[in-house]
Design a protein around this motif. Structure first.
Motif, mmCIF file in Angstrom:
data_model
loop_
_atom_site.group_PDB
_atom_site.id
_atom_site.type_symbol
_atom_site.label_atom_id
_atom_site.label_comp_id
_atom_site.label_asym_id
_atom_site.label_seq_id
_atom_site.Cartn_x
_atom_site.Cartn_y
_atom_site.Cartn_z
ATOM 1 N N TRP A 181 11.974 31.483 -36.097
ATOM 2 C CA TRP A 181 11.218 30.273 -35.745
ATOM 3 C C TRP A 181 11.862 29.571 -34.554
ATOM 4 O O TRP A 181 11.164 29.124 -33.634
ATOM 5 C CB TRP A 181 11.181 29.319 -36.946
ATOM 6 C CG TRP A 181 10.429 28.049 -36.677
ATOM 7 C CD1 TRP A 181 9.092 27.829 -36.846
ATOM 8 C CD2 TRP A 181 10.970 26.829 -36.142
ATOM 9 N NE1 TRP A 181 8.769 26.548 -36.466
ATOM 10 C CE2 TRP A 181 9.903 25.905 -36.027
ATOM 11 C CE3 TRP A 181 12.243 26.420 -35.763
ATOM 12 C CZ2 TRP A 181 10.068 24.618 -35.559
ATOM 13 C CZ3 TRP A 181 12.418 25.130 -35.277
ATOM 14 C CH2 TRP A 181 11.342 24.243 -35.184
ATOM 15 N N ALA A 182 13.195 29.456 -34.558
ATOM 16 C CA ALA A 182 13.887 28.807 -33.446
ATOM 17 C C ALA A 182 13.626 29.543 -32.138
ATOM 18 O O ALA A 182 13.363 28.918 -31.097
ATOM 19 C CB ALA A 182 15.383 28.748 -33.740
ATOM 20 N N LEU A 183 13.658 30.867 -32.177
ATOM 21 C CA LEU A 183 13.418 31.660 -30.970
ATOM 22 C C LEU A 183 11.977 31.495 -30.488
ATOM 23 O O LEU A 183 11.721 31.463 -29.281
ATOM 24 C CB LEU A 183 13.719 33.132 -31.252
ATOM 25 C CG LEU A 183 13.758 34.075 -30.043
ATOM 26 C CD1 LEU A 183 14.825 33.629 -29.056
ATOM 27 C CD2 LEU A 183 14.036 35.506 -30.496
ATOM 28 N N SER A 184 11.025 31.359 -31.422
ATOM 29 C CA SER A 184 9.626 31.190 -31.034
ATOM 30 C C SER A 184 9.401 29.855 -30.337
ATOM 31 O O SER A 184 8.437 29.687 -29.593
ATOM 32 C CB SER A 184 8.723 31.289 -32.265
ATOM 33 O OG SER A 184 8.853 30.150 -33.095
ATOM 34 N N ARG A 185 10.273 28.854 -30.564
ATOM 35 C CA ARG A 185 10.152 27.547 -29.919
ATOM 36 C C ARG A 185 10.921 27.481 -28.610
ATOM 37 O O ARG A 185 10.641 26.628 -27.763
ATOM 38 C CB ARG A 185 10.660 26.455 -30.855
ATOM 39 C CG ARG A 185 9.597 25.825 -31.739
ATOM 40 C CD ARG A 185 8.778 26.846 -32.481
ATOM 41 N NE ARG A 185 7.668 26.255 -33.222
ATOM 42 C CZ ARG A 185 6.794 26.972 -33.921
ATOM 43 N NH1 ARG A 185 6.875 28.289 -33.942
ATOM 44 N NH2 ARG A 185 5.809 26.395 -34.561
ATOM 45 N N ILE A 186 11.887 28.353 -28.424
ATOM 46 C CA ILE A 186 12.692 28.330 -27.195
ATOM 47 C C ILE A 186 12.196 29.362 -26.185
ATOM 48 O O ILE A 186 12.200 29.134 -24.984
ATOM 49 C CB ILE A 186 14.181 28.589 -27.521
ATOM 50 C CG1 ILE A 186 14.732 27.466 -28.397
ATOM 51 C CG2 ILE A 186 15.002 28.686 -26.254
ATOM 52 C CD1 ILE A 186 16.169 27.675 -28.811
ATOM 53 N N GLY A 187 11.784 30.526 -26.667
ATOM 54 C CA GLY A 187 11.378 31.605 -25.781
ATOM 55 C C GLY A 187 12.505 32.600 -25.558
ATOM 56 O O GLY A 187 13.516 32.603 -26.276
ATOM 57 N N TYR A 188 12.351 33.425 -24.548
ATOM 58 C CA TYR A 188 13.310 34.511 -24.319
ATOM 59 C C TYR A 188 14.717 33.999 -24.004
ATOM 60 O O TYR A 188 15.702 34.696 -24.268
ATOM 61 C CB TYR A 188 12.822 35.404 -23.170
ATOM 62 C CG TYR A 188 11.630 36.247 -23.543
ATOM 63 C CD1 TYR A 188 11.788 37.408 -24.295
ATOM 64 C CD2 TYR A 188 10.341 35.872 -23.153
ATOM 65 C CE1 TYR A 188 10.696 38.179 -24.649
ATOM 66 C CE2 TYR A 188 9.246 36.644 -23.500
ATOM 67 C CZ TYR A 188 9.422 37.786 -24.259
ATOM 68 O OH TYR A 188 8.335 38.542 -24.621
ATOM 69 N N PHE B 239 9.907 37.119 -33.425
ATOM 70 C CA PHE B 239 9.388 36.438 -32.238
ATOM 71 C C PHE B 239 8.301 37.273 -31.549
ATOM 72 O O PHE B 239 7.253 36.749 -31.158
ATOM 73 C CB PHE B 239 10.554 36.167 -31.287
ATOM 74 C CG PHE B 239 10.147 35.720 -29.912
ATOM 75 C CD1 PHE B 239 9.576 34.478 -29.705
ATOM 76 C CD2 PHE B 239 10.356 36.544 -28.813
ATOM 77 C CE1 PHE B 239 9.211 34.064 -28.434
ATOM 78 C CE2 PHE B 239 9.997 36.140 -27.539
ATOM 79 C CZ PHE B 239 9.422 34.898 -27.352
ATOM 80 N N LEU B 240 8.530 38.569 -31.403
ATOM 81 C CA LEU B 240 7.579 39.421 -30.699
ATOM 82 C C LEU B 240 6.310 39.690 -31.510
ATOM 83 O O LEU B 240 5.225 39.799 -30.942
ATOM 84 C CB LEU B 240 8.248 40.760 -30.345
ATOM 85 C CG LEU B 240 9.386 40.701 -29.325
ATOM 86 C CD1 LEU B 240 10.005 42.078 -29.125
ATOM 87 C CD2 LEU B 240 8.900 40.132 -27.995
ATOM 88 N N VAL B 241 6.419 39.770 -32.823
ATOM 89 C CA VAL B 241 5.260 40.145 -33.651
ATOM 90 C C VAL B 241 4.425 38.929 -34.050
ATOM 91 O O VAL B 241 3.189 38.960 -33.969
ATOM 92 C CB VAL B 241 5.729 40.911 -34.912
ATOM 93 C CG1 VAL B 241 4.561 41.136 -35.873
ATOM 94 C CG2 VAL B 241 6.356 42.238 -34.516
ATOM 95 N N TYR B 242 5.064 37.834 -34.462
ATOM 96 C CA TYR B 242 4.323 36.682 -34.977
ATOM 97 C C TYR B 242 4.168 35.550 -33.964
ATOM 98 O O TYR B 242 3.248 34.730 -34.089
ATOM 99 C CB TYR B 242 5.003 36.135 -36.233
ATOM 100 C CG TYR B 242 5.197 37.156 -37.310
ATOM 101 C CD1 TYR B 242 4.131 37.652 -38.060
ATOM 102 C CD2 TYR B 242 6.470 37.663 -37.589
ATOM 103 C CE1 TYR B 242 4.318 38.590 -39.057
ATOM 104 C CE2 TYR B 242 6.675 38.614 -38.580
ATOM 105 C CZ TYR B 242 5.604 39.071 -39.307
ATOM 106 O OH TYR B 242 5.798 40.009 -40.290
#
Length: 445
Positions: free
Chosen positions: A64-71, A282-285
């Motif tokens: 979840w944290a990575l999905s809010r920050i990005g790569y 992050f990549l799938v969801y």
């Protein structure tokens, strides 16, 4: 008059008996401490203890944290990992300086080594600050564990038709008697079991994400927002926390000077768990990820297995996390260091308080971000670097330590950046807990 005199004699005898019981407990604990010091943890077992202490919430919340920050979050995860290794190494050096300079702390087991490091570096007032950080972090982490376990049980047993609040009460009632037991000095088998279950669960999560990839809608990645970035920063810091327990691990080691090796091996193992799960989720969801990645996985045998394994880890982790707080409170209220009614009462009250907080603030992500941005930042980055610089510069009947200029600059950078980032992340987490975003307490629903 005779009855009154007899009653006074009776109460005096009872008081003496209780005093003798406490002395027996102390003697027994001292003997156990000597045996523990003679045996001690090896680098291998200490590494498992570190992994069992650190891994858990981070594995579930990092996607979840990575999905809010990005790569850029991938780079931040590695930077946090390296920073955690370095700060844990500094903390280990601090304890080695203390044990070498003060014989009383080298020859006897110490129950609260982290606050002691703060006291010998900056005095008793600073010790109180360190103790507050340890207690707040451990209690907050325990609340997060209660929320996670209950959430996972709801997903595991949906047919039970039990509400989230009822699950919290059930989990607290089950864990409470386990919290009455001793100290974590002999818990390394539990830490080993926790490390293994988390490692296996990591594999099952990745397998389920791979199975979900062709089924779920294509991942959508929302644009970066400053507030969510700060919350994610706090969660990333929380995922590499656990430093409040590290000095205790080092004290119990056969060769405490090897703790730097333990920190390197332990955090590298944690990184090997965190990175694949975070990137895959992050990549799938994408932005549809839940704060707990298990809630984003499609139901099935693999997902259920991962839930069971991680719940087993969290159950053991709750007991280990709460132990330092229990010991601090028992020291403050002069509770004997043995199994007795006062210990049972004290720890039961503590679990009840944590249950009330969990029922009042059922926001898993915001709690992690608040702890990670505030006291966890202090414990992981600011306090180790500050105490290391201070203890190294102290003069006395010991060999002077000269810190290279580049290391001084690095420590100062860690303190400044950690302070600024911690303040920003704490503000963001507190904003998420304001009334505009606040979830209604579960006991009012």
């Amino acid at each position: 008059m005779g009855i009154f005199k007899d009653s006074k004699i009776y109460f005096r005898l009872e008081k003496d008996e209780n005093k003798n019981e406490e002395q027996e407990c102390l003697q027994e604990n001292n003997e156990e401490g000597k045996m523990k010091k003679a045996g001690g943890l090896t680098v291998f077992t200490a590494t498992f203890f570190l992994v069992g202490d650190v891994a858990g919430c981070g594995l579930l919340s990092f996607p979840w944290a990575l999905s809010r920050i990005g790569y850029v979050g991938i780079l931040l995860i590695f930077l946090f990992g390296v920073g955690a290794i370095y700060s844990a190494t500094l903390l280990g050096r601090c304890w080695m300086m203390i044990s070498e300079r003060f014989a009383e702390y080298h020859d006897q087991p110490v129950r609260h080594p982290y606050p002691l490091i703060g006291q010998l570096a900056f005095g008793k007032t600073f010790r109180k600050l360190v103790s507050f950080c340890v207690i707040f972090t451990s209690c907050g982490s325990s609340v997060a564990y209660l929320l996670l376990i209950s959430e996972n049980l709801m997903a595991l047993l949906p047919s039970a038709n039990i509400s989230y609040g009822c699950w919290l009460v059930i989990v607290a009632a089950v864990l409470c008697p386990v919290c009455w037991l001793g100290t974590p000095k002999d818990f390394w088998p539990v830490a080993l079991f926790a490390s293994l279950t988390t490692s296996i669960a990591c594999v099952f999560i990745i397998i389920q994400i791979a199975r979900d990839a062709p089924i779920v809608p294509p991942a959508f990645h929302a644009p970066l927002e400053f507030k969510t970035f700060l919350m994610a920063f706090g969660i990333l810091c929380f995922g590499f926390g656990g430093h409040q327990v590290f000095p205790t691990i080092q004290v119990d080691m056969k060769k405490p000077e090897k703790f730097g090796t333990v920190a390197a091996f332990g955090f590298c193992t944690v990184l090997c768990m965190y990175v694949p799960v975070a990137i895959a989720g992050f990549l799938v969801y994408g932005s549809s990820l839940e704060e707990n990645v298990l809630m984003s996985l499609l139901p099935g045998p693999v997902q259920l297995t991962a839930v069971v394994l991680l719940n087993l880890h969290l159950l053991g982790g709750f007991v280990i996390l709460l132990s330092p707080v229990s010991l601090e409170m028992e020291d403050f209220f002069n509770v004997p260091n043995c199994f007795c009614f006062r210990r049972v009462l004290m720890r039961t009250i503590l679990v009840c308080i944590l249950l009330f907080v969990a029922l009042s603030l059922p926001q898993f992500g915001a709690i992690l971000a608040l702890i990670g941005g505030s006291t966890m930042t202090c414990i992981v980055f600011i306090i180790p670097a500050t105490c290391y610089l201070k203890l190294s510069s102290m003069k006395g009947d010991w060999e002077t330590i000269e810190i290279p200029l580049h290391e001084k600059v690095l420590c100062i950078e860690i303190i400044v950046v950690g302070t600024l980032a911690g303040i920003a992340a704490t503000y963001s987490a507190l904003d998420a807990l304001t009334y505009s975003h606040f979830s209604k307490p579960l006991y009012l629903s």
